[in-house]
Write a protein that holds these residues in place. Structure first.
Motif: not given
Lengths: 461, 461
Positions: A9-10, A58, A60-65, A67-68, A107
């Motif tokens: 993920v980037f 934000g 980064d927030i999408c990237a974290a989501a 990943e989940l 998101v």
């Protein structure tokens, strides 16, 4: 049988705010960004790339989501997934805990879109076909099985969807030949950003006309006086028969939208885009009634199929501008395309940003081949920015998208781009004040772990 | 003059899925969670606590979004912020890059709600008043200045909002006395979760009646046969004159909702809650027309004021169940309360989960004192779970919320709760398979940094 073994993920961001590319009445400092995922299999040659588009903070927030959202794919059989693209979509979407964060919006929905974009890319690569062709080779039943029809039965039943597709199935080949010859018509927004000077506007409009475009779109809504001046320039350049669209990017309340658009009616705009909140179905319907014959267009912030259902039911729009990343990938796009076909509304997808043109060309091409069968009133957005970062960039000739030929969904970013523009540690950002400040914040505050532990964040002062 | 010096963010999760608390037709394994923030000032005695409520996975995403939303507060003057609660809201909301992720919906909006909840808590603590009193002591102009009226002028102008508040201002004190004496009426959902046995259902209904409740709510929508059996039990216990509400948690399409609810009409439900997608304004309007005299209620997933505006305009609902965390805190709640007052729709806030009861008691109390001035048809949700984790828990007596007296918004979690239930490193989670698996995932994959760098995530196998 290859299995999905993992993913990368980037958080990729481009400093577009520096050049005022993408500036409009709402978004004055957009840094076009992609929250990007590469799904890996145990066959190094088989992978899938997908992303969602944001405009900076934000991402980064999408990237974290993402990943989940992607975790459940690990260990799954790639062929099984590619053979049941509706099933894997429903499985990922079913997570009721993540659903709470939407449902189907914001998101968590952008993240589902990115992951499923990568799955569709994987499926097209596995089949050795560009995405539009993968879809065009599916039967009506297979397409409907992959479509998210939930919450739609009061507007479109499964049988109606099948009927729409079956009607056009026998003649698909002739439309494929037509597009192979002429491409899919597009228009350009590159000319009309608010941050550009009058001289740059005039020059870009002229260049667009010279390149064969018959549609030009301008941003409006910051100042009525300036809108009138800029529209006069654009209308002068493209002539009375050219198509001029205007885009307010949601800055108005409903009464203000009606008033403002009426004052621009002398320039005969083909549509007013995003006149108000993207959530306001009834507001768009009221605006549409008031500003006819100017058309109403919206959809780039259209959060899901339930919103589009209501826009169709309420006769609120003349043009449907669905977004390839805001909707949860092809599965939800299909639902909107099918409803649009039933209600007789042309789909003119939103594009631009980073990579949206690469995606929507496939969607528009498939729409014509199998869903609408019609080009009347259809024109897909094209913005000539950032295509150089893609391995398989879209090609536009004489105001039309050329049919993509490479297997996949055209979503793959170049390795060098990732190294350069990953935020904030990529080589580009590491050399900027913004990137360095972000690195310092994260190092000092362990903000990178805030979501995952109990982190204390204090000011540096 | 104290400055905001920093903040703590916590991902707090409670293992409620183990006991089937909170189970319904859509959400079968909810782990009630709070993405929680404490704003710190350089006066250790002055701080503000806020949160948004989720049901498990993705609470980390909200925590990360909260961190991003709260950063601009650092270094700001606490008194200035507390003196202009509309200004700080607009400043935080104005971030156009974060706006792209919504706008005004999903994770970025939940995060704004959490941060502004903490700001309102801070303001109430600074004033030495419980939140409802801070609001009740504001003039109509001050209240309207703090209200988010954007996109609403076709339904509610600033002048209309002022008029509604001014009308009731002279008589606020008498309603404060009334509530001080009797409390604010509530109903209980604790009895009716789907995962409970018939025996437990019957016992809990009887207990609720014995405790003075005149409203009981049951979850429906998984099985028509079971719904009929469970509703018969509940109706038998509460008698023909008790108020029975039913809640489908969005499991139906529109035609299915109409059909199903009609088959439950013999039990004379007062309302059907969340019959379909929370985004479907036109669908709710159609259901309402079809199932009258059964009322239609929705709002716990009502994403923003624009959605509620349309629900009012379309005459789609009989009860407005706004949520204190899904809306962007008090600033947006005020807008919905004011519109509801204008359209004559009772506001019966959603509560339960973790901490929602603590928040909505203030909102309902203020609604009666200053906005609606009416208790007719009003009843606020109460669920008797997890209050022991709060420093200032709500108190319910004889089916009514007792007026909170402690300064603040009642949002503060106990220190021990944070140490125990922070996910996945808190002492409770560290002893569970779920917590250990999550710790291993993060350690093995550096997933904690996925949003912030270019992280490769591989399967452990």
């Amino acid at each position: 049988m290859p299995k999905i073994t993992g993913f990368d993920v980037f958080d990729v961001r481009f400093p577009t705010s520096l050049s005022a590319d993408g500036s409009d009445a709402m978004n004055h400092d957009a840094d076009y960004s992609a929250a990007y995922i590469v799904l890996r299999t145990d066959d190094p040659a088989l992978y899938g790339c997908g992303f969602t588009f944001t405009i900076g903070r934000g991402n980064d927030i999408c990237a974290a989501a993402i990943e989940l959202r992607a975790r459940p794919l690990i260990g799954q059989d790639a062929e099984e997934i590619c053979g049941d693209l509706g099933g894997i979509y429903r499985n990922l979407k079913r997570d009721s805990q993540l659903r709470w964060l939407g449902p189907d919006k914001g998101v968590e929905h952008l993240a589902l879109g990115a992951v499923m974009n990568a799955v569709w890319d994987l499926a097209a690569r596995q089949a050795g076909k560009p995405l539009w062709q993968l879809l065009s080779d599916m039967t009506p039943e297979q397409i409907v099985d992959a479509t998210d029809l939930s919450y739609l039965s009061d507007a479109l039943t499964r049988e109606e969807a099948l009927g729409l597709l079956t009607r056009l199935a026998p003649t698909r080949d002739q439309r494929i030949r037509q597009l192979t010859e002429n491409g899919y018509p597009c228009y350009t927004t590159s000319a009309g950003w608010l941050g550009y000077s009058d001289e740059k506007l005039r020059r870009l409009c002229q260049e667009a006309v010279d390149q064969g475009y018959r549609h030009i779109k301008l941003k409006v809504g910051a100042s009525l006086e300036e809108d009138i001046r800029r529209l006069a320039i654009a209308r002068e350049v493209i002539g009375p028969d050219g198509n001029l669209m205007i885009d307010a990017n949601q800055v108005w309340d409903v009464p203000q939208a009606i008033d403002w658009v009426k004052q621009l009616s002398e320039f005969n705009p083909m549509w007013i885009e995003e006149p108000t909140s993207p959530d306001d179905v009834l507001g768009h319907a009221e605006i549409r009634r008031a500003v006819q014959p100017i058309g109403v267009a919206t959809g780039e912030h259209g959060m899901n199929r339930v919103l589009f259902k209501q826009l169709f039911q309420a006769a609120a729009i003349d043009y449907c501008q669905l977004d390839a990343c805001r909707l949860a990938s092809v599965n939800e796009v299909l639902a909107v395309q099918l409803m649009a076909a039933k209600f007789g509304i042309p789909v003119c997808p939103h594009a631009g940003g980073v990579g949206l043109c690469e995606l929507v060309q496939h969607l528009s091409i498939f729409d014509f081949i199998a869903v609408s069968g019609d080009l009347t009133g259809r024109v897909t957005e094209f913005v000539d920015h950032l295509h150089e970062h893609f391995v398989d960039p879209c090609i536009v000739k004489d105001g039309a998208y050329v049919m993509p030929a490479t297997p996949g969904y055209s979503a793959e970013l170049k390795e060098q781009t990732l190294q350069e523009y990953a935020f904030p540690y990529g080589t580009y950002w590491a050399g900027t004040d913004t990137g360095q400040a972000e690195q310092a914040w994260r190092a000092g505050n362990q903000a990178g772990r805030v979501a995952f532990a109990s982190a204390r964040i204090e000011t540096q002062a």
